[in-house]
Every structure is written in structure tokens, then in C-alpha cells.
Design a protein around this motif. Sequence first.
Motif, PDB file in Angstrom:
ATOM      1  N   THR A 465      44.009  34.063 -64.843  1.00  0.00           N
ATOM      2  CA  THR A 465      44.364  34.348 -66.239  1.00  0.00           C
ATOM      3  C   THR A 465      45.843  34.129 -66.522  1.00  0.00           C
ATOM      4  OG1 THR A 465      44.611  36.702 -65.669  1.00  0.00           O
ATOM      5  CG2 THR A 465      42.492  35.996 -66.556  1.00  0.00           C
ATOM      6  N   GLU A 536      34.802  30.407 -74.614  1.00  0.00           N
ATOM      7  CA  GLU A 536      36.229  30.717 -74.572  1.00  0.00           C
ATOM      8  C   GLU A 536      36.803  30.506 -73.173  1.00  0.00           C
ATOM      9  OE1 GLU A 536      39.100  34.637 -74.886  1.00  0.00           O
ATOM     10  OE2 GLU A 536      37.420  34.485 -76.283  1.00  0.00           O
ATOM     11  N   LYS A 539      37.087  26.713 -72.523  1.00  0.00           N
ATOM     12  CA  LYS A 539      38.216  26.097 -73.232  1.00  0.00           C
ATOM     13  C   LYS A 539      39.540  26.492 -72.593  1.00  0.00           C
ATOM     14  CE  LYS A 539      35.932  25.754 -77.744  1.00  0.00           C
ATOM     15  NZ  LYS A 539      35.940  26.218 -79.152  1.00  0.00           N
ATOM     16  N   TYR A 540      39.628  27.736 -72.155  1.00  0.00           N
ATOM     17  CA  TYR A 540      40.878  28.184 -71.510  1.00  0.00           C
ATOM     18  C   TYR A 540      41.097  27.441 -70.193  1.00  0.00           C
ATOM     19  CZ  TYR A 540      43.876  31.012 -68.518  1.00  0.00           C
ATOM     20  OH  TYR A 540      44.843  31.418 -67.640  1.00  0.00           O
ATOM     21  N   ASP A 553      45.482  32.338 -78.263  1.00  0.00           N
ATOM     22  CA  ASP A 553      44.293  31.621 -78.741  1.00  0.00           C
ATOM     23  C   ASP A 553      43.040  32.013 -77.983  1.00  0.00           C
ATOM     24  OD1 ASP A 553      45.893  30.214 -80.521  1.00  0.00           O
ATOM     25  OD2 ASP A 553      46.328  28.648 -79.050  1.00  0.00           O
ATOM     26  N   PHE A 554      43.163  32.833 -76.939  1.00  0.00           N
ATOM     27  CA  PHE A 554      42.030  33.250 -76.115  1.00  0.00           C
ATOM     28  C   PHE A 554      42.066  34.774 -75.957  1.00  0.00           C
ATOM     29  CE2 PHE A 554      43.535  29.076 -74.732  1.00  0.00           C
ATOM     30  CZ  PHE A 554      42.405  28.293 -74.965  1.00  0.00           C
ATOM     31  N   VAL A 557      40.595  36.366 -72.692  1.00  0.00           N
ATOM     32  CA  VAL A 557      41.413  36.025 -71.519  1.00  0.00           C
ATOM     33  C   VAL A 557      42.725  36.804 -71.563  1.00  0.00           C
ATOM     34  CG1 VAL A 557      42.570  34.155 -70.277  1.00  0.00           C
ATOM     35  CG2 VAL A 557      40.376  33.739 -71.400  1.00  0.00           C
TER      36      VAL A 557
END
Length: 615
Positions: A465, A536, A539-540, A553-554, A557
Motif C-alpha cells: 500500500t 480499485e 487500478k491501484y 484516488d484510492f 487503499v
Amino acid sequence: MSITAEITSGMDVDHHESSGETKSAMHTWRYRHHFTYKADQGKNIIVQCNLCLPRVNLLSTSKTSTSNLKKHLDRTHLGCEARPDVKRGRRKEEHNGDESRHCQLKKLKAEIISKCMTQTKIDQLIFNFIVEDCQSFYVLEQPGFKKLVSGLTDGLKSMDRVTLFTKVDQGFSRMREELMAKLTNIQYVCTTADIWTANSRSFFGMTCHWIDTQSLERKSAALGFARLQGRITHDTIAGRIHDIHVAYNIESKVQTTVTDNGSPFISVFKEFAVDGQESDDDIGFYENVSAVLEGEPEQDMLLFLPTVQRCASHMLEQIVTEDFWQVGMDAAEEIGKMALVVPAVIRWNVEYCAVQKIVSLSERELTELCARLEVPRMQPEEMAFLKEYVTVFHPLAFALELFQAEQKCYLGLVVPTVLSLKNKLNEQKDAATYFGDVINAIVVAIDVRFQELFASTEAKIATATTPQFRLWWMAASDREEMCSLLATEASQIDPCTIVEANTSRNLSTIESEDDFFSYGSPKPTVQIQQRGVVDEIRKYVEGTGKSLECLQDFPRVKQLFLKYNTTLPSTAPVQRLFSQKGNLVTSQRNFLTDDYFERIQLLRYNSNVCTLVTE
């Protein structure tokens, strides 16, 4: 005859007006003697300022007004330089200058008031002086200090010790309330704990750390700096940790408590941690504790401590100070049938920096240094050995500095750093002349000492993360499993803590038939939510941004990052609490009680997160 024709370059204003021309406004002006007439220019005249000499400064002003020239005097020559001619136009000038002088006096008065020292300001400055420099309270009673304050403040007095004690109490109470208010809104925190002994006194210190949810900046505060008296037992240390957590109402928010390896804390957490599964390895006596840890924990004590995180900085130092020397000790024992006594190294990075500076000297500087110290000059082989020492251990020293950087260091930094350290050491193995076997021993030691961290699920999630690393540090075969683990963890996050990037519309508002009717069970909604979590995560993981800002944006996360990266990899902050200049030394000569000494230290450390202001 024109005015221009009848004057010369040195003719002043009085001469010009005596020539019979129409008198201008300067005729009765009190400051006319500071200017010399030069020429006409339509409705204006050109004059030269005499006060600006030897620099030639020509000014233009109206024949019917002197305001432009007066502004020049006010801006450039206000004060003793620009004096009025008492023989000319006193009444008119007084009338014209009343408003200007009034504005100037008003401005000057405001500046004096703003700079004026009051007793309240003096008391606050003295309070800051005592706290920030850990000064003795008795300095307030010294005649020289009283004279200094009185002389600098034009008669104001220094507060006495009784007033200072009161202000320390007030400041400490305000600081504690402000810190508790900050921690109330924090979901995850990490604490560090340590014990230190100096001047036959043992002290227990604890710091607290969290990440700001908006800026993602690391915040730190000191929670305790208490004197330990008598014998130090396991239940005593556990009780201190538990009491501080409860006092600040963070016992349910602490993710981990970071301690040194081999310290008594390891065995303490083994006894009291809820999920404690520490092995017996590296459980030893802490060299800075003078008292003896003894006794079994009391059976009726209901203490529950968080999980313990071993200090990564200490593990790296142990690799150099213990495992590095073990290579030579084993060889000596095998060849000479003898045991070596290795001097203790308190901080290896200090030793490394010293060697690094030595090898950076030129040949001339090194020769001069050896001559001054009256030691034999180093041989080429010795210098080659030291240079290789610096080259080989540079990656380790760099990693150690990363772990001790409080503001930008997270648990997710440890695994990639250690893996990179191993790679850089292995790259130097073939080119090493003296340290080939040492490199092999250090790589093995890294695998042994960081084995538990490499296998830690928490450390893996913390690294994944962290946008700087994501899953790039993992083998490709393990990334799919890591994505599933992240999705599982993200789906268990309390929805109330998630701030979505795009806020959904208010479902209580009925805008169409689709908003009114309900179709089927809520199971599809759950499935949609699960798919949203997986999307999500995907995409991360596929992103390329390395800044923490991309976590905005996440949201899920980001919550995982806050939960697992709040943990520090090092006890450096609590060590800095002990190593603040003069704190343990001055405590003996300042004759402060243990309670007030702790309050001064906490006020001092927390001044960057709490307001250091007294009433």
C-alpha cells in the motif's frame, strides 16, 4: 527678459524670485532653503535638492504648490536633515504640515506600541527559555538574570519560581488536553518505548505517532518520560505501557509498539501481548538498564498490550556490531584456539562516518594528521582496506539512515530496503578483496534477523500500500495472491471510515420510479461493492505514481496504508527523546522533582504539535 535667460546655474530660489518675476508658492515655504532653482518648465519649475548633494537630484514641482517637494523631504530626509527656516512662512507651513505630522506621529505611536514589551510577553519568553533549554528553575532567583531582564525590558521584572511552577502546571494541562483532543480523531497510532539509564537513574520513555488523514504527513508526540525507581520487573514495564495507553485513551488504537531487540520489552510483550508469539531468540538483558528484571507477573493483573515490532535499525546495527565481528572471532577460535573480546559499539553509523571521513582525506592531509597525532602513517594496504570497508558498508549505512528518518519512514519501507541492501551487497562480492567472506556472512545474517519480518502479513500489506513500491518488489508469481489479500483486507474496512473519491447521490431523494421501487434482495448490492473493491485494488496495483498523493484516488487503499504504515520501523524517536541536549544531565543539577522533570521534557518535545502558551 525671460527667467531662463537671467539666471545662472548656481542661482538659488531667493535670487530667482528677487528678479521681479511672479512669485511662486515657494516664496513663503519654510523649506525653500533646501533647494536651488534650475529652470522653468511651463507651469512647473525645476529645482535641485541641496540635501542630496553631492548626488545631483533634480525635481519638478508646480509653481503654485510645494507638495511634491515636501513628499521628497518626508521620504528621503525626514528628521534632523530637513529643518524649516524659522524666518519664513511659519503659520502657513504649520497649517499645511499639521495633517502630515499627525499621520506620522500616529504611525510612530503604533510601531512603538507593537514593539513594546509587556509583563505577559516577558513571562512567556522566560517560560519558553526554561522549557526549550531545560534550564534550572533557580536561574530566576539569580541577581544577574534579574538585572538582565530588567535592563532589556526597561524595568519589567522576571517571574519568581512559584509563578513558574504554576505556569508549568498550566502549560502541561493545556498541552495534555490539546494532545488528547488530537488523538481522539485519530484512528490508528503507533507507540515506541525504551528504557535508559544515566547518572544512576533509570527513565522510561514513550512516544506516539500517527499519520494525518488529509496531508498524509507523519505526526509525533511524547507521552511519557518517567523515572523508574527500585527493581524493574516485567509487570512494572507492562503496567507503565498500559497506563500510558489508557491515560491518553489510545489503548484500542495502538497498532504496534516498537522496541529494541534484546531489550526486556521483548519478554514483556511475550507475556502480555494479546497476539504475542515471540520466540525465545534474542531475548536478553538490555545493556542500559541498571536494575535487574526479575519476578513473575502478578496473576491478578489484567494487562493487554499490542503486538510488538522489533526495531529494524537495531537489527541492522546488530548485523554489523555482532555478526560482522563473529566472522573474525570464529576464525581466531579455529586457528589460535582462543576467544576474542570485542569492544562494544554503541552506534555503528558514527564509527562508519568517522572512517568515511578518514578515507576522504588527501595523501597530504592524511600525512599531516598522522604527524599531529604522533601515530605511524597508514600503509597503502591499510588505506585500501578502509576504502573497501566504506564501499561495502555504504548501502547498509544508507539503509540505517532511512529507517531512522522519522517523518518519511513507514513500515512498508523496510522489506524493499532490506531486499535492495542484499542485492547491492551481492553485487560487490566479486570485486571485494578483503570483505568477500564478510559480505556472505552479512547476507546470511540479514535473512536470519529479518526472517520474521519477511514472513509478516502486516509488513507485506504495508509495503504493497506504499505507492513507491506497490507490488514491484514481489515475484510475479506472488502478486495475484497479494492482490487477493489486499481485496480481502479492503472489504473488511469499516465503510464509515472510507471517503469515496466520488460521493454518491442521496438515496433518500426520490427523483424517478427507479428510485422508488426496490427489486430483490440486497445481495446484488453486496456483489457490486465487492467488485468495486477488486476494481480499485486492480487500478491501484497497475498505477505508476510514487507519491502518497495518489492514494487520494484510492480511498480503501488509503485506509489500509493508514492502518499498516502508521507503524514506525525504528525506535529512533524515543531515543531522540532521551538524547535531547542536556535533559538527563541537567536533571541532576536542576534539583527538579521527577514529576516536574517529566513535565518539562514533554512540554519541550511536544512544542511542535501543541501550543506552548501559558496564561
